[in-house]
Design an enzyme around this catalytic site. Sequence first.
Site, PDB file in Angstrom:
ATOM      1  N   CYS A   1       0.830  -1.198   0.000  1.00 57.17           N
ATOM      2  CA  CYS A   1       0.000   0.000   0.000  1.00 57.17           C
ATOM      3  C   CYS A   1       0.866   1.251   0.000  1.00 57.17           C
ATOM      4  O   CYS A   1       2.086   1.203   0.061  1.00 57.17           O
ATOM      5  CB  CYS A   1      -0.904   0.006   1.234  1.00 57.17           C
TER       6      CYS A   1
ATOM      7  N   GLY B   1      -1.189   0.488  -4.805  1.00 48.42           N
ATOM      8  CA  GLY B   1      -2.331  -0.328  -4.431  1.00 48.42           C
ATOM      9  C   GLY B   1      -3.572   0.099  -5.166  1.00 48.42           C
ATOM     10  O   GLY B   1      -3.943   1.278  -5.126  1.00 48.42           O
TER      11      GLY B   1
ATOM     12  N   ASN C   1       1.726   0.786   6.253  1.00 44.59           N
ATOM     13  CA  ASN C   1       2.399   0.110   5.144  1.00 44.59           C
ATOM     14  C   ASN C   1       3.509  -0.740   5.733  1.00 44.59           C
ATOM     15  O   ASN C   1       4.411  -0.223   6.391  1.00 44.59           O
ATOM     16  CB  ASN C   1       2.979   1.147   4.168  1.00 44.59           C
ATOM     17  N   GLY C   2       3.439  -2.048   5.520  1.00 45.46           N
ATOM     18  CA  GLY C   2       4.467  -2.934   6.044  1.00 45.46           C
ATOM     19  C   GLY C   2       3.874  -4.185   6.650  1.00 45.46           C
ATOM     20  O   GLY C   2       2.696  -4.508   6.441  1.00 45.46           O
TER      21      GLY C   2
ATOM     22  N   TYR D   1      11.762  -1.660  -8.416  1.00 42.16           N
ATOM     23  CA  TYR D   1      10.475  -1.815  -9.085  1.00 42.16           C
ATOM     24  C   TYR D   1       9.339  -0.957  -8.544  1.00 42.16           C
ATOM     25  O   TYR D   1       8.596  -0.350  -9.301  1.00 42.16           O
ATOM     26  CB  TYR D   1      10.055  -3.292  -9.029  1.00 42.16           C
TER      27      TYR D   1
END
Length: 792
Positions: A332, A359, A433-434, A575
């Site tokens: 996310c 996301g 996030n994580g 990426y």
Amino acid sequence: MTSITDIFTETNLDLPNKQQGKVRDSYSLPKHQRLMVTTDRLSAFDQILGAVPYKGQVLNQLSAWWFAQTADIMANHFISMPDPNASIVRAAKPFTIEVIVRGYISGVTGTALWRRYELGERTIYGYQFPEGLRKNQKLPDPIITPTTKGGPTGHDERLTCAEVVSKGLLDQQSWDQVQGAALAIFKRGQELAGRAGLLLVDTKYEFGFDENGKIIIIDELHTPDSSRYWIEKTYAQRIEAGEEPENFDKEFIRLAYASQGYKGDGIAPPMPDSLWLAASERYIEIYERLTGEKFMPGEYPVEPRLIKNLECRGILRMPTDAHKDDKPKEECGVLGIYSSKNDAARLAYFGLYALQHRGQEAAGIAVSDGEKILKHKGLGLVSQVFNEDNLSHLPGFIAIGHTRYSTTGASSLRNAQPFLIDTQFGPLAMAHNGNLTNAAQLRDEILKRGVGLAMTSDSGVMMMMLAGAIGNSWEERLQQIMPQWQGAYSLTFVMPDRLIAVRDPWGFRPLSVGKLSDGGYAVASETGALQTLACHDIREINPGEIISITKQGLESIEGQAPKTKSALCVFEQIYFSRPDSVWDKMNVHQFRQRLGEVLAEETKIEADIVIPVPDSAIPAAIGYARTSGIPYNDGFIKNRYIGRTFIQPTDSLRKQGVALKFNALASNLEGKRVIVIDDSIVRGNTSGPLVKLLRQAGASEVHMCITSPPIKHPCFMGIDMGTYDELIAHKMTVEEIRQHIGCDTLHYLSLEGVERALDSKTNYCNACFTGNYPVPIYPQTQTIPEEKMRKE
């Protein structure tokens, strides 16, 4: 309130008549789809339409789970829908029979299996039964007892298996396939029920033909309405005592009515609310026993929630992975806004737009006006979730936002962020996030203290820990709690009077802060989003740092000392991040060009053209071409707007695989020796089709060059790279992968090459290449099903 009929009319979805009879909630959709709306009703008797809370949600979610467990046995019509009260199914032509599979000799009515056996019959439904069977005893082998469908009133004629064919209801070949599938699914059901401490007694299956004439299983599967379950723990004692086993299905309600003398006709006697509550608890318990997940009811009543999802238009999900990117998936993006004006939600909206690539499953915003916190979230893209109307209902000067990625089965509104809870210190909303690697241990500790958890994810654990922490301020509570969190987390919080941003002490995930032109501040996962908001004085939030923004301004606090050896995610650079973002003082686009340059130095290939796999590999291909001296050109045209499609392609399109997403430029490729630059190969399911596209376009040679080392290990810090079983480089050598995808040569960038391209004193996490994880990976983390490891 808008009705289901209205929304179908408004969206031109063509609402023909409802199906009549027992299925009162089916609507036809175009393109061979059907919308099934399971209302929370009871169908133990056709006359009783009543009030078991959450029943419809349990049945749909449980059916979806069972279909996933049996997908290798028989294809089905079910296509997951975000709304737990509704599902999209492929239109099918149902057989005129229902297939009943029985594992026990049971029943109390005159036509029941046990009753007929008790009366002396030994040949029943075409089966020869041995002497000496006892009531409710397990049969030596499960038996099939089909019945015809009798329309609205239910079953009609009971048949033998031979009669199904002799009466012309199915041909022998189709019936053989149905019998084999039914017995295999029932056996799988008994195994999985046994693991949950339940006995699967008997069940009803319905089969039909799909639009291509293929046999599929339809309707519910192994729910408490279509199957009978007994509790294994008390089964033997009850049988020895001559008692009926303890039921865990709708029989519970049926028996309650039978005790009142009601037989299913006429006016049903009134039942106390406690009966419906008890029934609901049983339905929910069977769901939780079987799936191992906590049942989470939806946030809205049936109809508004369904309308919400239809408006998102994300109502169909692809039943195949053939079209999916063979790429790691980020969890996310998170965002925070502290504005001097009362329009933080609108700023958050545009900031989330810039984080959409992180996301595309769900998005949400929570806003504070200084006193209360409001939130709006939904499934779909940012542009689908938000509009002028709902943004206007989010007034406030502080906001946090979230874009979420998930995979099949994990996409539901309850998993969308931000999360909002009330605490003893006031309301608290969080975006995360994580992934914590010790979430299971922390959750157990919370539960042992007697604290209930409404969420099963690590995000929920973190919120509950923070809500119960000791300290005079939120900043002090975070300082107390952060040392207990192991793993990756970039967080934004909104409280009534402040915005807080936190980054873990390893620095796994990016997080930056910048100053808005109105004097306020913005926080985002990537600097590209801050640039979209015209921020200046942008800097990265340091590992372990807490940023607290109030009307007094920005304050930097050390939440936890940064780790001696940091662990920035290398795939953010390779990426994930936008090319215009800056992280670790490096421009992402320039770094990716450097990856291509180093790869060219490591490989010596004679070729005519260098092409990228769009979009993330374009900078690397430019760098490779520049260093190698081989001309750069386009070889693929990306069909950019197919995106994360929710519409099922036809069989012929599905067979083309990546051709849905890429077309090859034959004019640039014909007769050429081609070097293809890509950033990673994860599962290996798209590289082969890409090579095939190039050969079909006339390429004489295809050389695959990857700007990262082989991905041999899963990520437990919040990136979806798949499991060990899914990672092709874990199962195959480089040469075996080359043969598998069909290219002439295959070259990966070395780990040393990645480090040379980074040229940074900062330490990066490379566990997906090496298996050397920077934080402990506990057994519970390694064995958690993949869906559990993704953010809920």
